[in-house]
Scaffold this active site. Structure first.
Site, PDB file in Angstrom:
ATOM      1  N   HIS A 257     -17.640  -5.665  -4.399  1.00  0.00           N
ATOM      2  CA  HIS A 257     -17.557  -5.806  -3.043  1.00  0.00           C
ATOM      3  C   HIS A 257     -18.894  -5.541  -2.602  1.00  0.00           C
ATOM      4  CE1 HIS A 257     -13.987  -5.050  -0.466  1.00  0.00           C
ATOM      5  NE2 HIS A 257     -14.918  -5.673   0.204  1.00  0.00           N
TER       6      HIS A 257
ATOM      7  N   ARG B 219      -7.071 -18.727  -1.559  1.00  0.00           N
ATOM      8  CA  ARG B 219      -6.285 -17.920  -2.539  1.00  0.00           C
ATOM      9  C   ARG B 219      -5.332 -17.211  -1.746  1.00  0.00           C
ATOM     10  NH1 ARG B 219     -11.538 -17.804  -5.080  1.00  0.00           N
ATOM     11  NH2 ARG B 219     -11.581 -18.328  -7.300  1.00  0.00           N
TER      12      ARG B 219
ATOM     13  N   ARG C 244      -3.137 -22.929  -1.599  1.00  0.00           N
ATOM     14  CA  ARG C 244      -2.710 -22.842  -2.947  1.00  0.00           C
ATOM     15  C   ARG C 244      -1.357 -21.997  -2.865  1.00  0.00           C
ATOM     16  NH1 ARG C 244      -6.423 -20.544  -7.874  1.00  0.00           N
ATOM     17  NH2 ARG C 244      -6.120 -18.958  -6.813  1.00  0.00           N
TER      18      ARG C 244
ATOM     19  N   GLU D 205      -6.358 -26.917 -14.358  1.00  0.00           N
ATOM     20  CA  GLU D 205      -7.069 -25.648 -14.983  1.00  0.00           C
ATOM     21  C   GLU D 205      -6.499 -25.190 -16.225  1.00  0.00           C
ATOM     22  OE1 GLU D 205      -6.621 -22.101 -12.363  1.00  0.00           O
ATOM     23  OE2 GLU D 205      -4.500 -22.916 -11.736  1.00  0.00           O
TER      24      GLU D 205
ATOM     25  N   ASN E 232     -12.700 -22.054 -13.457  1.00  0.00           N
ATOM     26  CA  ASN E 232     -12.866 -20.635 -14.039  1.00  0.00           C
ATOM     27  C   ASN E 232     -11.793 -20.537 -15.195  1.00  0.00           C
ATOM     28  OD1 ASN E 232     -14.328 -20.427 -11.743  1.00  0.00           O
ATOM     29  ND2 ASN E 232     -13.185 -19.429 -10.455  1.00  0.00           N
ATOM     30  N   ASP E 233     -10.645 -21.150 -14.957  1.00  0.00           N
ATOM     31  CA  ASP E 233      -9.483 -21.060 -15.767  1.00  0.00           C
ATOM     32  C   ASP E 233      -9.673 -22.143 -16.918  1.00  0.00           C
ATOM     33  OD1 ASP E 233      -8.045 -18.881 -15.490  1.00  0.00           O
ATOM     34  OD2 ASP E 233      -7.223 -19.504 -13.832  1.00  0.00           O
TER      35      ASP E 233
ATOM     36  N   ARG F  45     -12.111 -15.156 -19.847  1.00  0.00           N
ATOM     37  CA  ARG F  45     -13.196 -15.407 -18.793  1.00  0.00           C
ATOM     38  C   ARG F  45     -13.798 -13.982 -18.259  1.00  0.00           C
ATOM     39  NH1 ARG F  45      -9.954 -17.521 -13.505  1.00  0.00           N
ATOM     40  NH2 ARG F  45     -10.887 -16.500 -12.108  1.00  0.00           N
TER      41      ARG F  45
ATOM     42  N   CYS G 229     -12.847 -26.318  -7.153  1.00  0.00           N
ATOM     43  CA  CYS G 229     -12.800 -24.889  -6.707  1.00  0.00           C
ATOM     44  C   CYS G 229     -13.200 -24.098  -7.406  1.00  0.00           C
ATOM     45  CB  CYS G 229     -11.566 -24.683  -5.883  1.00  0.00           C
ATOM     46  SG  CYS G 229     -10.112 -24.736  -6.772  1.00  0.00           S
TER      47      CYS G 229
END
Ligand code: PEP
Ligand code: MG
Length: 572
Positions: free
Chosen positions: A191, A298, A334, A433, A456-457, A467, A504
């Site tokens: 954060h 997301r 998504r 992905e 990412n995936d 990951r 993305c």
């Protein structure tokens, strides 16, 4: 003596100033039981009142300094302090176990933190755990009568050195005085890192040792470009970094000029630079950074941190707000990517050995059609208010895509029959992905309107390397030729059917990968909002036609290192 410490570059820029060491207050206490439970509950309530008052003040400062959406984290903190479940559980522990307020708070907050953390290797959920940790610390300090060193008390130019910075620490930073910060813990998605980027304060996190090494009041350099902290630098170092800082400032001013410019390459090719968002409040940052699209919304966020599923109307309001704020620019939303690593406390799912390979995302939605259909109806209704595109996550087989699309069309027909307006220009695409889908992209392209590559995936599944696991992070190689071949195949397959292909995953905003992706013909790059202008500026210097000539060569290299060397030396 000069000391150079490596960390993670969390927020770009360079700061040179005297250190201010922010130490955690001593919140240790003895666990005990009490006789007078009513007095203990009164103590708890007094601590709750002071904490709320403080948080309201911090929230007001944050709204002024950072904007409304970034201040929302404090609404979340305030909500915890008024949450009947959180506070109720502390009170009932005092009642049933005769625990002191501190001990009861510790038990309940540990339970909440562990629940959030066990739900996920997901950044959003870690943030919720961080929220509970942060707010519990404040409450505990008031219960113990211990005071914090507040970053708000800083009144001269400083670089803050800390174990970690909580969101409330970060929001109290006065940009006039706090020139940078360095912490022992944290990653790029923690954060404080996210907030430091939006405040444009240079930051290096995850150094492990800076707090132990730094002395209060000595000069320090925080290099948020390279992820380095230099303690007690020499005069030459100060001079060199001052020049580097000035050059970076100039560069930033140049980037800002591009905010309203279209994204063009040197040879005039146009690609779209979009942003990834997690909630409607993020759209302001997208607009301020010249985003041309939302490449990934997301929607998990909407479902988290609450006690029940969001209603169709709640979802409709959120989706409509995003498409309206984007004023006709494309918004890819998504559908729910929950399950496995990201659980919802109100939605019990079976325990799994391999949650990343388990019952998640579209697999869950096809089973729990009640949840899926509600979301689809909200999306379809919102589609009448802008350029909304729907994307399904974690598609592995054609049958899954067909089934998801069939359900979508059934809901669309029902809405239209009932006289509800739905866009007649609705693209329906999918995340790429899972390697099985990427390999079969030519078949998927006959049925999906677009692909968005979720590297990412895709990288973790292709390399069989979790990951989030630092022990196998050496295998997490975006520029491995195997990944680039998959990406290339997906893009070609989309183009062959006249569709667009986007990305993305984090790779899309990576300056090293951008020339490669441009060479492969990627149409849309979706990244964090603050990466958009640097990417636009980089693209101005690159010729797509020239880079495309290298495609065969780099796809035929053997290792990620060879690709990195190739791109550095030959693809500028
Ligand atoms: C991805 O997998 O690349 C992606 C963008 O989705 P997430 O990070 O939400 O899994
Ligand atoms: Mg993913």
């Amino acid at each position: 003596m000069t000391e150079k410490i490596k960390g993670i570059a969390a927020s770009a820029g360079i700061a040179i100033a005297k250190t201010f060491i922010l130490r955690n207050p001593d919140l240790s206490f003895e666990r005990k039981t009490v006789e007078d439970k009513e007095a203990e509950k009164k103590k708890l309530n007094d601590a709750l009142d002071i904490s709320k008052k403080e948080l309201n003040e911090i929230k007001a400062t944050a709204e002024r300094e950072l904007g409304k959406d970034k201040a929302e984290v404090f609404s979340a903190h305030l909500m915890f302090l008024s949450d009947p479940e959180f506070v109720g559980q502390i009170e009932s522990k005092i009642d049933s176990d005769s625990l002191s307020a501190e001990s009861a708070l510790q038990d309940v907050s540990t339970f909440f933190i562990q629940t959030f953390e066990s739900m996920s290797d997901n950044a959003y959920m870690r943030e919720r755990a961080a929220d509970v940790r942060d707010v519990s610390k404040r409450l505990l300090a008031h219960l113990l009568g211990v005071s914090f060193t507040s970053p708000a008390s800083i009144t001269e130019e400083t670089v803050i050195i800390a174990e970690d910075l909580t969101p409330s620490d970060t929001a109290q930073l006065n940009r006039k005085y706090v020139k940078g910060f360095a912490t022992n813990v944290g990653g790029r998605t923690s954060h404080s890192a996210i907030m430091s980027r939006s405040m444009e304060i240079p930051a290096v996190v995850g150094t492990k040792i800076v707090l132990e090494k730094a002395k209060d009041g000595e000069t320090a350099i925080v290099d948020g470009l390279n992820g380095e902290v230099i303690l007690d630098p020499t005069d030459e170092e100060i001079k060199a970094y001052s020049q580097k800082a000035a050059a970076y400032k100039e560069q930033q001013a140049e980037w800002k000029k591009l905010v309203n410019e279209p994204t063009k390459t040197k040879d005039g090719a146009h690609v779209i630079l979009g942003a990834n968002i997690g909630n409607p409040g993020d759209v302001t940052g997208v607009v301020n950074n010249g985003g041309e699209a939302i490449g990934l919304y997301r929607t998990e966020f909407l479902y988290m941190g609450r006690d029940q599923l969001p209603t169709e109307d709640e979802q409709f309001d959120a989706y409509k707000e995003v498409v309206e704020k984007m004023k006709g620019k494309p918004v890819v939303i998504r559908t729910l990517d929950i399950g496995g690593d990201k659980k919802l406390k109100y939605l019990p799912l079976p325990e799994e050995m391999n949650p990343f390979l388990g019952f998640r995302a579209i697999r869950l939605c096809l089973e729990r059609q009640d949840i899926f259909r509600t979301q689809l109806r909200a999306l379809l209704r919102a589609s009448a208010f802008g350029k909304l595109r729907i994307m399904f996550p974690m598609i592995a087989t054609i049958n899954e895509f067909r089934e998801a699309k069939k359900i979508l069309l059934e809901e669309k027909d029902k809405l239209v029959a009932a006289g509800t307006k739905v866009s007649d220009d609705l693209q329906v695409g999918m995340m790429m992905e899972i390697p099985a889908a990427a390999v079969l992209a030519d078949q998927f392209a006959k049925e999906a309107d677009f692909f968005s590559i979720g590297t990412n995936d895709l990288i973790q599944y292709t390399m069989a390397a979790d990951r989030m696991n630092e022990h196998v992070s050496y295998l997490y190689q975006p520029c491995n030729p195997s990944i680039l071949r998959l990406v290339s195949h997906v893009i070609d397959a989309a183009h062959k059917e006249g569709h667009w292909a986007g990305m993305c995953g984090e790779m899309a905003g990576d300056a090293t990968a951008i020339p490669l992706l441009l060479a492969l013909g990627l149409d849309e790059f979706s990244m964090s909002a603050t990466s958009i202008l640097p990417a636009r500026s980089q693209l101005l210097t690159l010729s797509q036609e020239e880079l495309a000539k290298h495609k065969e060569a780099f796809l035929n290299l053997s290792t990620a290192d060879e690709v990195l060397e190739y791109v550095k030396t030959k693809m500028k």
